[in-house]
Design a protein around this motif. Structure first.
Motif, short mmCIF file in Angstrom:
data_model
loop_
_atom_site.label_atom_id
_atom_site.label_comp_id
_atom_site.label_asym_id
_atom_site.label_seq_id
_atom_site.Cartn_x
_atom_site.Cartn_y
_atom_site.Cartn_z
N ALA A 15 2.90 40.35 53.55
CA ALA A 15 4.01 40.68 52.66
C ALA A 15 5.36 40.41 53.33
O ALA A 15 6.29 39.88 52.70
CB ALA A 15 3.92 42.14 52.23
N ALA A 16 5.46 40.76 54.61
CA ALA A 16 6.70 40.49 55.35
C ALA A 16 6.95 38.99 55.46
O ALA A 16 8.09 38.52 55.39
CB ALA A 16 6.63 41.12 56.73
N ARG A 18 5.98 36.67 53.29
CA ARG A 18 6.43 36.16 51.98
C ARG A 18 7.89 36.53 51.71
O ARG A 18 8.65 35.74 51.15
CB ARG A 18 5.53 36.71 50.87
CG ARG A 18 4.10 36.24 50.96
CD ARG A 18 3.98 34.73 50.75
NE ARG A 18 2.62 34.25 51.03
CZ ARG A 18 2.22 33.00 50.82
NH1 ARG A 18 3.06 32.10 50.36
NH2 ARG A 18 0.99 32.64 51.12
N THR A 19 8.29 37.71 52.13
CA THR A 19 9.68 38.13 51.96
C THR A 19 10.60 37.24 52.77
O THR A 19 11.66 36.80 52.29
CB THR A 19 9.86 39.59 52.38
OG1 THR A 19 9.06 40.43 51.54
CG2 THR A 19 11.31 40.03 52.28
N GLN A 20 10.21 36.93 54.02
CA GLN A 20 11.04 36.06 54.87
C GLN A 20 11.13 34.65 54.30
O GLN A 20 12.20 34.03 54.32
CB GLN A 20 10.47 36.02 56.29
CG GLN A 20 11.26 35.06 57.20
CD GLN A 20 10.77 35.07 58.63
OE1 GLN A 20 10.95 36.04 59.34
NE2 GLN A 20 10.11 33.98 59.05
N LEU A 22 10.97 33.62 51.14
CA LEU A 22 11.88 33.58 49.99
C LEU A 22 13.33 33.74 50.42
O LEU A 22 14.23 33.07 49.87
CB LEU A 22 11.48 34.64 48.97
CG LEU A 22 10.16 34.41 48.24
CD1 LEU A 22 9.81 35.61 47.37
CD2 LEU A 22 10.20 33.14 47.39
N ALA A 23 13.57 34.61 51.39
CA ALA A 23 14.93 34.78 51.89
C ALA A 23 15.44 33.50 52.56
O ALA A 23 16.61 33.13 52.42
CB ALA A 23 14.98 35.95 52.88
N HIS A 24 14.54 32.81 53.25
CA HIS A 24 14.92 31.55 53.91
C HIS A 24 15.23 30.47 52.87
O HIS A 24 16.18 29.70 53.03
CB HIS A 24 13.80 31.10 54.84
CG HIS A 24 14.20 30.05 55.82
ND1 HIS A 24 13.30 29.40 56.63
CD2 HIS A 24 15.41 29.53 56.14
CE1 HIS A 24 13.93 28.52 57.38
NE2 HIS A 24 15.21 28.57 57.11
N ASP A 26 16.47 30.99 49.95
CA ASP A 26 17.80 31.31 49.41
C ASP A 26 18.89 30.93 50.39
O ASP A 26 19.95 30.42 49.99
CB ASP A 26 17.88 32.80 49.08
CG ASP A 26 17.02 33.19 47.89
OD1 ASP A 26 16.65 32.29 47.09
OD2 ASP A 26 16.73 34.39 47.74
N GLU A 81 7.40 30.57 45.53
CA GLU A 81 8.24 29.74 46.40
C GLU A 81 8.72 28.49 45.66
O GLU A 81 9.91 28.14 45.72
CB GLU A 81 7.46 29.35 47.66
CG GLU A 81 7.08 30.52 48.54
CD GLU A 81 5.79 31.21 48.12
OE1 GLU A 81 5.50 32.28 48.68
OE2 GLU A 81 5.09 30.67 47.23
N ARG A 84 11.28 29.48 43.07
CA ARG A 84 12.60 29.73 43.66
C ARG A 84 13.29 28.40 44.00
O ARG A 84 14.49 28.24 43.73
CB ARG A 84 12.44 30.59 44.91
CG ARG A 84 13.76 31.11 45.51
CD ARG A 84 14.40 32.18 44.65
NE ARG A 84 13.56 33.35 44.50
CZ ARG A 84 13.59 34.42 45.29
NH1 ARG A 84 14.42 34.48 46.32
NH2 ARG A 84 12.80 35.45 45.05
#
Length: 339
Positions: A15-16, A18-20, A22-24, A26, A81, A84
């Motif tokens: 989960a961490a 996948r969060t990283q 998507l943040a990358h 963006d 991904e 996004r």
């Protein structure tokens, strides 16, 4: 664009990761937006295509098993991904070419390294799976099943877009002329080349190959390298520098130094390229190919197909599988007196 790849291996859970990721995505979209303003103001031409480096959003899977990396880092077709990335491409009004590891529902637990192009409508219009890799699964490792599902057009895709006919070459595949030639003979005019490689002020193997692929196929090569890999166990600049755009006659139109940068940008003149391809002469290497001369040589295989298929079933490899296959091939070539 020469940008830093961020590893997901050291994160506490999937989960961490996948969060990283998507943040990358963006963060990179913000860099693309700022680059678009600069390039258009500096050069006066509208920015229509951005090429991103190899495995930018996850780095490479060096210390984690195939199934575990598939769950942690590989993108699903049509997944969040890509959604996004599509949203950003649509907002920015340009094509985004990149590279990621990708799951395939037909091959659960495996993943393929995939070069993709997202168009300004937000759709993935090109999906090319890397065919030659040292430590990762390729379509050739599950060849008979892969061909049944996707056919040749799915193996060697070319996207006919509003900015030309685009094909992808992944990383070290630039060193294999057969891949570029096959794509060129399917109409490719622009090769997008996502890479992560050691840069140098001297000519590297890949730098030489980029020029050669451009010359022999009368095609542009747009190559993006990483600006290092953000990994606790690697020196940051281990794969950095020399992102480049190569003209179809082999000269470099623009090239980046080290670090995160967007300085490798240039205009691509497709009308001139098409005139060159239609002009008789010694330099028109694409039209002078006599492919039947080499049919017998290429009829066999050095690296065997279906190395991951046993009695019709696809099996999970360990990382050393690919090295064992190569060692067997070298032994066979040696015994046959071919090397």
């Amino acid at each position: 664009m020469q940008l830093t790849a961020k590893t997901v291996e050291h994160l506490p859970d999937d989960a961490a990761a996948r969060t990283q990721i998507l943040a990358h995505i963006d963060r990179v979209a913000g860099q693309i937006a700022a680059t678009k303003v600069f390039v258009e103001q500096f050069g006066g031409s509208a920015l229509k295509l951005v090429v991103l480096p190899e495995y930018l959003f996850t780095s490479f899977p060096g210390r984690i098993g195939v199934a575990a990396f598939s769950a942690r880092a590989a993108f699903d077709v049509g997944g969040p991904e890509y959604e996004r990335l599509g949203r950003h491409a649509q907002r920015l009004g340009l094509f985004i070419a990149g590279n990621a590891y990708e799951n395939d529902r037909h091959f659960p637990g495996l993943y393929f390294q995939t070069s993709f192009v997202v168009d300004p409508a937000g759709d993935v219009v090109l999906r090319y799976r890397r065919l030659n890799s040292m430590y990762a699964v390729t379509p050739h490792d599950v060849w008979s099943k892969y061909l049944d599902i996707y056919g040749r057009d799915g193996v060697f895709p070319v996207a006919d877009t509003g900015i030309g006919r685009i094909a992808a070459i992944a990383s070290e595949e630039i060193l294999y002329p057969e891949i570029a030639r096959t794509l060129a003979l399917r109409g490719a005019e622009v090769f997008v080349h996502s890479s992560s490689e050691i840069g140098s002020p001297m000519l590297t193997h890949k730098a030489i190959a980029r020029r050669a692929r451009a010359i022999e196929n009368i095609a542009y090569v747009v190559s993006a390298n990483t600006a290092g890999i953000d990994d606790p166990l690697l020196p940051l600049a281990s794969a950095d520098g020399n992102s480049a755009i190569v003209h179809y006659d082999g000269h470099v139109l623009a090239e980046s130094n080290s670090g995160e940068t967007m300085t490798a940008f240039a205009d691509l003149d497709l009308a001139a390229l098409r005139r060159a391809r239609r002009k008789p002469g010694m330099k028109n290497y694409l039209s002078r190919q006599r492919l039947e001369l080499f049919a017998e040589t290429y009829a066999g295989s050095v690296q065997p197909a279906d190395s991951l298929i046993d009695e019709g079933a696809v099996r999970q490899p360990d990382r050393e599988h690919f090295k064992r296959v190569q060692a067997t091939v070298i032994e066979r070539l040696d015994k046959a007196g071919l090397i």
